[in-house]
Design a protein around this motif. Structure first.
Motif, PDB file in Angstrom:
ATOM      1  N   HIS A   8      -8.163  -2.024  -6.734  1.00  0.00           N
ATOM      2  CA  HIS A   8      -8.038  -2.571  -8.088  1.00  0.00           C
ATOM      3  C   HIS A   8      -7.425  -1.524  -9.015  1.00  0.00           C
ATOM      4  N   HIS A   9      -6.874  -1.985 -10.156  1.00  0.00           N
ATOM      5  CA  HIS A   9      -6.289  -1.030 -11.108  1.00  0.00           C
ATOM      6  C   HIS A   9      -7.345  -0.459 -12.058  1.00  0.00           C
ATOM      7  N   PHE A  34     -16.325  -1.196  -0.032  1.00  0.00           N
ATOM      8  CA  PHE A  34     -16.252  -0.271  -1.162  1.00  0.00           C
ATOM      9  C   PHE A  34     -15.107  -0.651  -2.090  1.00  0.00           C
ATOM     10  N   TYR A  35     -15.162  -0.118  -3.301  1.00  0.00           N
ATOM     11  CA  TYR A  35     -14.197  -0.399  -4.372  1.00  0.00           C
ATOM     12  C   TYR A  35     -13.424   0.891  -4.658  1.00  0.00           C
ATOM     13  N   PHE A  36     -12.099   0.779  -4.845  1.00  0.00           N
ATOM     14  CA  PHE A  36     -11.343   2.006  -5.125  1.00  0.00           C
ATOM     15  C   PHE A  36     -10.065   1.718  -5.911  1.00  0.00           C
ATOM     16  N   THR A  37      -9.505   2.781  -6.475  1.00  0.00           N
ATOM     17  CA  THR A  37      -8.224   2.704  -7.180  1.00  0.00           C
ATOM     18  C   THR A  37      -7.203   3.579  -6.434  1.00  0.00           C
ATOM     19  N   LYS A  77       0.006  -3.896 -13.131  1.00  0.00           N
ATOM     20  CA  LYS A  77      -0.716  -2.667 -13.468  1.00  0.00           C
ATOM     21  C   LYS A  77      -0.814  -1.711 -12.279  1.00  0.00           C
ATOM     22  N   LEU A  78      -0.769  -2.259 -11.066  1.00  0.00           N
ATOM     23  CA  LEU A  78      -0.792  -1.402  -9.878  1.00  0.00           C
ATOM     24  C   LEU A  78       0.591  -0.807  -9.582  1.00  0.00           C
ATOM     25  N   SER A  79       1.628  -1.377 -10.208  1.00  0.00           N
ATOM     26  CA  SER A  79       2.997  -0.924  -9.901  1.00  0.00           C
ATOM     27  C   SER A  79       3.241   0.542 -10.265  1.00  0.00           C
ATOM     28  N   VAL A  80       2.427   1.100 -11.172  1.00  0.00           N
ATOM     29  CA  VAL A  80       2.579   2.529 -11.510  1.00  0.00           C
ATOM     30  C   VAL A  80       2.209   3.422 -10.324  1.00  0.00           C
ATOM     31  N   SER A  81       1.455   2.845  -9.373  1.00  0.00           N
ATOM     32  CA  SER A  81       1.064   3.601  -8.168  1.00  0.00           C
ATOM     33  C   SER A  81       1.774   3.064  -6.926  1.00  0.00           C
ATOM     34  N   LYS A  82       2.999   2.594  -7.134  1.00  0.00           N
ATOM     35  CA  LYS A  82       3.732   1.910  -6.066  1.00  0.00           C
ATOM     36  C   LYS A  82       3.845   2.736  -4.787  1.00  0.00           C
ATOM     37  N   LEU A  88      -0.137   3.048   1.856  1.00  0.00           N
ATOM     38  CA  LEU A  88      -1.340   2.379   2.385  1.00  0.00           C
ATOM     39  C   LEU A  88      -0.947   1.159   3.228  1.00  0.00           C
ATOM     40  N   LYS A  89       0.046   0.404   2.754  1.00  0.00           N
ATOM     41  CA  LYS A  89       0.484  -0.804   3.478  1.00  0.00           C
ATOM     42  C   LYS A  89       1.013  -0.465   4.869  1.00  0.00           C
ATOM     43  N   GLU A  90       1.611   0.727   5.006  1.00  0.00           N
ATOM     44  CA  GLU A  90       2.143   1.139   6.306  1.00  0.00           C
ATOM     45  C   GLU A  90       1.022   1.406   7.314  1.00  0.00           C
TER      46      GLU A  90
END
Length: 376
Positions: A8-9, A34-37, A77-82, A88-90
């Protein structure tokens, strides 16, 4: 034990209402949650500084990389951490990917043709002249922001004689002259991109405007299921049935029986069949175009007087109705699908790659045939 990470952002999970429900259901389903940014990820140590719900509160803990990521934050809002997210997606499967704004979704459906007959004609409003050509043809139109949410910023505009227009926003009706309407259009277009559509209404026997929300998800077997179908009814004097604008909802069967009598069962089956068919279709398009999967959509539709379905919009990560206790059904499907994806990531990825290859092959053959037919 499957480890699920909710991305989440927002830094604080207590500000994300659904985080507690996901933590509780994950525990009941035998998964670690768990929850993370993005900024809490350490790629070198393959650990995440996360929040875990224990003993009635969120506690900070260092956790290993999860088996699957439920991406719940705003794509904007997550795009700043693209870069972090792409890395992570990899390494880790994501439960879902944004399907883009409503305009892009409708454009894809139009190009794919299979569901084109259900699309309301839509155009981007480039200027007032384009708008006037459109309303001259359709007489009654909806003018709304391309990325609008919760029924906000929607205008219903009707041609009321040769020089006047009736403009309705929320429950307020105003008569505008052409210069006044042009000024309103100019002001709105300066604030962002707007689209226009002919106004197709579904009206109850009592004269109230309504639509249907079709909510579909993937379940613990990776299959699309109908989570719920429910009507949304506009309050008296309003033509926006969105619940955030004072609209209300009802159970589907009593509503259909009241409005459609002996046709109720057939209409329910038609809506359910339509929602599952569209979910499969959009999932295929997402795989072919982007090599990604989706796991949940909300579809807003209306029925005209001939009981034909018209699609108003498709929402990614739709909200839950404030009734029926469906929040838990939605969370259970999401957690079970995340666990399914963690265990079946390789075959799912293989299917995505195959779909994308087939799509690329079809595209190449199409381009080659087109070139030959044009004598190139």
């Amino acid at each position: 034990m499957t480890i699920i990470g909710m991305l989440h952002h927002r830094l604080d999970p207590t500000t994300v209402l659904k985080s507690y429900a996901y933590a509780a259901v994950a525990k009941a389903e035998g998964a670690q949650f768990f929850y993370f940014t993005p900024k809490s990820v350490d790629f070198e140590k393959r650990t995440i500084r996360a929040k875990v719900y224990e003993n009635g509160q969120w506690q900070e803990k260092t956790m290993p990389f999860p088996d699957v990521i439920y991406n719940a934050g705003s794509p904007e809002k997550l795009s700043v951490s693209k870069e972090i997210i792409e890395r992570l997606k990899e390494e880790i499967p994501f439960t879902t990917y944004s399907i883009g704004n409503k305009w892009n979704v409708m454009k894809r459906l139009k190009e794919a043709k299979e569901f084109e007959q259900y699309l309301i004609p839509s155009e981007i409003v480039k200027n007032a002249d384009v708008f006037h050509n459109f309303i001259h043809y359709y007489k009654r139109v909806v003018f709304k922001p391309i990325d609008g949410r919760k029924g906000k910023g929607i205008y219903f505009i009707t041609k009321a004689g040769p020089k006047n227009f009736e403009v309705r926003k929320d429950s307020t009706n105003t008569i505008y002259s052409k210069p006044q309407l042009d000024a309103l259009l100019k002001e709105q277009l300066a604030s962002g991109t707007f689209i226009m559509q002919p106004y197709i209404q579904s009206i109850t026997k009592a004269g109230q405007v309504y639509d249907f929300r079709l909510h579909v998800q993937k379940n613990g077997e990776g299959k699309w299921v109908v989570t719920t179908v429910y009507p949304r009814i506009a309050p008296n004097g309003s033509i926006i049935p969105n619940i955030n604008n004072g609209g209300f909802t009802n159970y589907l069967d009593p509503f259909l029986e009241q409005e459609f009598k002996e046709e109720a069962y057939n209409i329910r089956r038609m809506l359910e069949h339509f929602s599952l068919a569209l979910a499969h279709h959009l999932d295929d398009i997402q795989m072919e175009k982007f090599g990604e999967v989706i796991d949940e959509i909300g579809i807003d539709v209306g029925l005209d007087q001939q009981q034909k379905i018209w699609m108003y919009e498709v929402n990614w990560r739709p909200g839950c109705p404030p009734a029926f206790y469906l929040e838990l059904d939605v969370v259970i499907n999401s957690i079970r699908y995340a666990m399914y994806l963690a265990k079946n990531h390789k075959p799912v990825k293989k299917k995505m790659v195959q779909q994308k290859k087939q799509s690329n092959g079809r595209q190449k053959r199409y381009c080659s045939t087109k070139k030959q037919s044009s004598g190139g």
